[in-house]
Design a protein around this motif. Structure first.
Motif, PDB file in Angstrom:
ATOM      1  N   LEU A  51      88.049  58.030  -3.303  1.00  0.00           N
ATOM      2  CA  LEU A  51      89.121  57.542  -2.429  1.00  0.00           C
ATOM      3  C   LEU A  51      88.765  57.719  -0.959  1.00  0.00           C
ATOM      4  N   GLN A  52      88.096  58.810  -0.619  1.00  0.00           N
ATOM      5  CA  GLN A  52      87.699  59.027   0.774  1.00  0.00           C
ATOM      6  C   GLN A  52      86.717  57.954   1.231  1.00  0.00           C
ATOM      7  N   ALA A  53      85.809  57.551   0.348  1.00  0.00           N
ATOM      8  CA  ALA A  53      84.878  56.477   0.697  1.00  0.00           C
ATOM      9  C   ALA A  53      85.630  55.170   0.910  1.00  0.00           C
ATOM     10  N   GLN A  54      86.598  54.897   0.043  1.00  0.00           N
ATOM     11  CA  GLN A  54      87.382  53.662   0.179  1.00  0.00           C
ATOM     12  C   GLN A  54      88.260  53.695   1.424  1.00  0.00           C
ATOM     13  N   GLN A  55      88.810  54.869   1.726  1.00  0.00           N
ATOM     14  CA  GLN A  55      89.599  55.006   2.952  1.00  0.00           C
ATOM     15  C   GLN A  55      88.717  54.767   4.182  1.00  0.00           C
ATOM     16  N   ALA A  56      87.470  55.300   4.145  1.00  0.00           N
ATOM     17  CA  ALA A  56      86.529  55.081   5.245  1.00  0.00           C
ATOM     18  C   ALA A  56      86.194  53.604   5.376  1.00  0.00           C
ATOM     19  N   ALA A  57      86.047  52.917   4.234  1.00  0.00           N
ATOM     20  CA  ALA A  57      85.744  51.484   4.265  1.00  0.00           C
ATOM     21  C   ALA A  57      86.849  50.719   4.982  1.00  0.00           C
ATOM     22  N   LEU A 113      80.903  50.980   0.067  1.00  0.00           N
ATOM     23  CA  LEU A 113      81.987  51.795   0.595  1.00  0.00           C
ATOM     24  C   LEU A 113      83.315  51.422  -0.051  1.00  0.00           C
ATOM     25  N   ALA A 114      83.597  50.134  -0.111  1.00  0.00           N
ATOM     26  CA  ALA A 114      84.864  49.659  -0.674  1.00  0.00           C
ATOM     27  C   ALA A 114      85.008  50.031  -2.141  1.00  0.00           C
ATOM     28  N   ALA A 115      83.881  50.114  -2.850  1.00  0.00           N
ATOM     29  CA  ALA A 115      83.919  50.477  -4.266  1.00  0.00           C
ATOM     30  C   ALA A 115      83.956  51.992  -4.459  1.00  0.00           C
ATOM     31  N   GLY A 116      83.806  52.728  -3.355  1.00  0.00           N
ATOM     32  CA  GLY A 116      83.814  54.183  -3.456  1.00  0.00           C
ATOM     33  C   GLY A 116      82.509  54.758  -3.947  1.00  0.00           C
ATOM     34  N   GLU A 117      81.441  53.956  -3.938  1.00  0.00           N
ATOM     35  CA  GLU A 117      80.138  54.412  -4.428  1.00  0.00           C
ATOM     36  C   GLU A 117      79.241  54.929  -3.308  1.00  0.00           C
ATOM     37  N   VAL A 118      79.554  54.542  -2.074  1.00  0.00           N
ATOM     38  CA  VAL A 118      78.794  54.970  -0.897  1.00  0.00           C
ATOM     39  C   VAL A 118      79.756  55.697   0.033  1.00  0.00           C
ATOM     40  N   SER A 119      79.507  56.974   0.284  1.00  0.00           N
ATOM     41  CA  SER A 119      80.380  57.733   1.179  1.00  0.00           C
ATOM     42  C   SER A 119      80.139  57.333   2.626  1.00  0.00           C
ATOM     43  N   GLU A 120      81.044  57.743   3.504  1.00  0.00           N
ATOM     44  CA  GLU A 120      80.884  57.433   4.917  1.00  0.00           C
ATOM     45  C   GLU A 120      79.595  58.052   5.462  1.00  0.00           C
ATOM     46  N   ALA A 121      79.291  59.298   5.051  1.00  0.00           N
ATOM     47  CA  ALA A 121      78.071  59.960   5.518  1.00  0.00           C
ATOM     48  C   ALA A 121      76.830  59.193   5.076  1.00  0.00           C
ATOM     49  N   LYS A 122      76.840  58.712   3.829  1.00  0.00           N
ATOM     50  CA  LYS A 122      75.694  57.943   3.336  1.00  0.00           C
ATOM     51  C   LYS A 122      75.610  56.579   4.011  1.00  0.00           C
ATOM     52  N   ALA A 123      76.751  55.977   4.297  1.00  0.00           N
ATOM     53  CA  ALA A 123      76.749  54.689   4.992  1.00  0.00           C
ATOM     54  C   ALA A 123      76.120  54.833   6.376  1.00  0.00           C
ATOM     55  N   ARG A 124      76.403  55.963   7.021  1.00  0.00           N
ATOM     56  CA  ARG A 124      75.816  56.207   8.347  1.00  0.00           C
ATOM     57  C   ARG A 124      74.289  56.316   8.248  1.00  0.00           C
ATOM     58  N   VAL A 125      73.822  57.021   7.225  1.00  0.00           N
ATOM     59  CA  VAL A 125      72.389  57.184   7.019  1.00  0.00           C
ATOM     60  C   VAL A 125      71.733  55.847   6.719  1.00  0.00           C
ATOM     61  N   ILE A 126      72.350  55.079   5.839  1.00  0.00           N
ATOM     62  CA  ILE A 126      71.761  53.797   5.427  1.00  0.00           C
ATOM     63  C   ILE A 126      71.698  52.815   6.585  1.00  0.00           C
ATOM     64  N   THR A 127      72.780  52.696   7.342  1.00  0.00           N
ATOM     65  CA  THR A 127      72.792  51.726   8.444  1.00  0.00           C
ATOM     66  C   THR A 127      71.777  52.081   9.519  1.00  0.00           C
ATOM     67  N   LYS A 128      71.586  53.383   9.765  1.00  0.00           N
ATOM     68  CA  LYS A 128      70.565  53.786  10.745  1.00  0.00           C
ATOM     69  C   LYS A 128      69.173  53.410  10.249  1.00  0.00           C
ATOM     70  N   ALA A 129      68.937  53.643   8.949  1.00  0.00           N
ATOM     71  CA  ALA A 129      67.634  53.291   8.382  1.00  0.00           C
ATOM     72  C   ALA A 129      67.417  51.784   8.432  1.00  0.00           C
ATOM     73  N   LEU A 130      68.454  51.010   8.131  1.00  0.00           N
ATOM     74  CA  LEU A 130      68.329  49.551   8.142  1.00  0.00           C
ATOM     75  C   LEU A 130      68.133  49.014   9.547  1.00  0.00           C
ATOM     76  N   ASP A 131      68.783  49.633  10.537  1.00  0.00           N
ATOM     77  CA  ASP A 131      68.591  49.197  11.919  1.00  0.00           C
ATOM     78  C   ASP A 131      67.142  49.409  12.355  1.00  0.00           C
ATOM     79  N   LYS A 132      66.522  50.500  11.864  1.00  0.00           N
ATOM     80  CA  LYS A 132      65.113  50.740  12.187  1.00  0.00           C
ATOM     81  C   LYS A 132      64.211  49.711  11.512  1.00  0.00           C
ATOM     82  N   VAL A 133      64.570  49.343  10.274  1.00  0.00           N
ATOM     83  CA  VAL A 133      63.808  48.301   9.576  1.00  0.00           C
ATOM     84  C   VAL A 133      63.907  46.988  10.340  1.00  0.00           C
ATOM     85  N   ALA A 134      65.127  46.657  10.775  1.00  0.00           N
ATOM     86  CA  ALA A 134      65.339  45.403  11.500  1.00  0.00           C
ATOM     87  C   ALA A 134      64.550  45.373  12.811  1.00  0.00           C
TER      88      ALA A 134
END
Length: 424
Positions: A51-57, A113-134
């Protein structure tokens, strides 16, 4: 006022949904988890994590379209409103808005995030990694798509810290032939920058402590951490075995660092100021004879600091110090002896003779003990095996404290300590 196609005010739907959430939370807060079954506690924690992940989404979706809120405040984003109305620090608010904009760029992350499978902390990590890839000139749009897919999948298997490590090497995993050499070059450049950032500051707090902070290259820093932990851990295990409460880990690490310094082999240190790397302790004969005497660590008060005579005697057991004992008119009476501290072969002999700390009732292993003069060196004691005992750091400090007296038991083995009231 905008009305949807079914004639229902959207604001009413948001309000009713929030009211339902508030009601459910109030009902849960009215319960006492002490009386919940173990299965209920597990179920609660698992579902709330989702629920916290979905709330963050949902929160990030709102922040991503909060331009109208920024327009009302005349600010470049909604952080000013969040600071004024929600009392959120502006830096934290802008970090949230930045994450909201980043998540909006990556559909799979947003869906996780919306499915509650990716937490806000993990979303932050993933987006930073993807921005570096981009931003990587060697990476293609296909690499970016594959990286996002893999990282969202890994989010269900790894913690945020583990995911960050994976994210740094995601391009190598996708296309090792292209990116392994680039990664090696990047690491080499990073190590070079780390050398340039290496720094250490040390200062006197004028309260009996020295403060310091610094930055080390990761290879040196991890070795430093492991060495300090090696000294901190024995104390922890010993306390656990005896059932005593553990001190804070930060204090144990500080004590471990102090032990690392105390046990450094002085002969392995470089020469400093044209002489061997030593510490000078200046003390008058009168102060030396006092139970609560003081000494100068250094050559004088301007270039040194004041310590107790007891601490100076404790240092003399292990550290490379030269005791300068002064009589009347500052006449030098004793400049120390070359055999002041126990040499390695003597320490080995003491360990063979004694199975543990020689303080009565203590079983600290000999590897964690110091060699101590029964008759203090500053008072004329000799560095002979018959006058040496092994004491753990705790009892070694007590042995040098004027509040305690100690003597060898009649059987010639253990040392008995007695609490005494110092004279003032």
């Amino acid at each position: 006022m905008s009305i949807d196609h079914w004639g229902t005010n959207p604001a009413d739907l948001v309000s009713s949904a929030l009211a339902a959430i508030e009601t459910s939370l109030e009902e849960l807060l009215a319960m006492d988890p002490t009386y919940w079954r173990t299965s209920q506690k597990k179920d609660y924690l698992a579902k709330v994590e989702k629920l916290q992940a979905q709330q963050a989404a949902l929160t990030l979706r709102v922040l991503a379209v909060s331009g109208d809120m920024a327009a009302e405040t005349g600010d470049k984003d909604a952080s000013a409103w969040m600071r004024a109305e929600l009392l959120v620090d502006k830096g934290a608010a802008r970090a949230q808005i930045k994450l909201a904009n980043a998540v909006a760029k990556y559909e799979l992350v947003a869906a996780g995030l919306a499915a509650g499978e990716v937490s806000e902390a993990k979303a932050r990590v993933i987006t930073k990694a993807l921005d570096k890839v981009a931003a990587d000139p060697l990476a293609t749009a296909e690499h970016l798509v594959l990286a996002e897919k893999l990282l969202v999948e890994y989010a269900t298997q790894f913690t945020p810290k583990e995911l960050r490590i994976v994210g740094r090497r995601i391009l190598v995993e996708i296309d090792p032939a292209r990116f392994e050499e680039a990664e090696a070059k990047a690491l080499l450049a990073e190590e070079g920058r780390a050398q340039q950032k290496t720094a250490l500051r040390v200062w006197d707090n004028h309260d009996g402590t020295i403060g310091f902070d610094g930055v080390l290259p990761v290879s040196i820093g991890m070795r430093f951490k492991k060495q300090v932990e090696a000294w901190a851990q024995p104390r922890k295990q010993q306390l656990v075995d005896k059932g005593a409460p553990l001190p804070p880990w930060e204090r144990m690490m500080g004590q471990g660092f102090a032990r690392l310094i105390e046990t450094t082999d002085p002969t392995a240190l470089p020469r400093h100021g044209g002489d061997a790397t030593v510490i000078n302790v200046v003390i008058s004969l009168e102060e030396l004879r006092k139970e609560l005497g003081t000494a100068i660590l250094g050559f004088d008060e301007t270039n040194g600091t004041t310590i107790t005579a007891a601490e100076a005697r404790k240092m003399a057991c292990n550290a490379t110090i030269i005791p300068w004992v002064l009589g009347g008119d500052s006449e030098v009476l004793d400049m120390g002896r070359a055999s002041r501290f126990f040499v390695p072969i003597q320490r080995k002999a003491l360990r063979l003779q004694h199975e543990c700390c020689q303080a009565e009732g203590c079983d600290m292993p000999p590897e964690w003990c110091d060699a101590h003069h029964l008759e203090p060196w500053a008072a004329g004691g000799r560095t002979d095996l018959k006058d040496g005992v092994l004491l753990c750091p705790h009892h070694h400090r007590l042995a040098h404290s004027p509040a305690y007296i100690h003597e060898r038991l009649p059987d010639g083995g253990r040392i008995q300590g007695v609490s005494a009231t110092p004279s003032f």
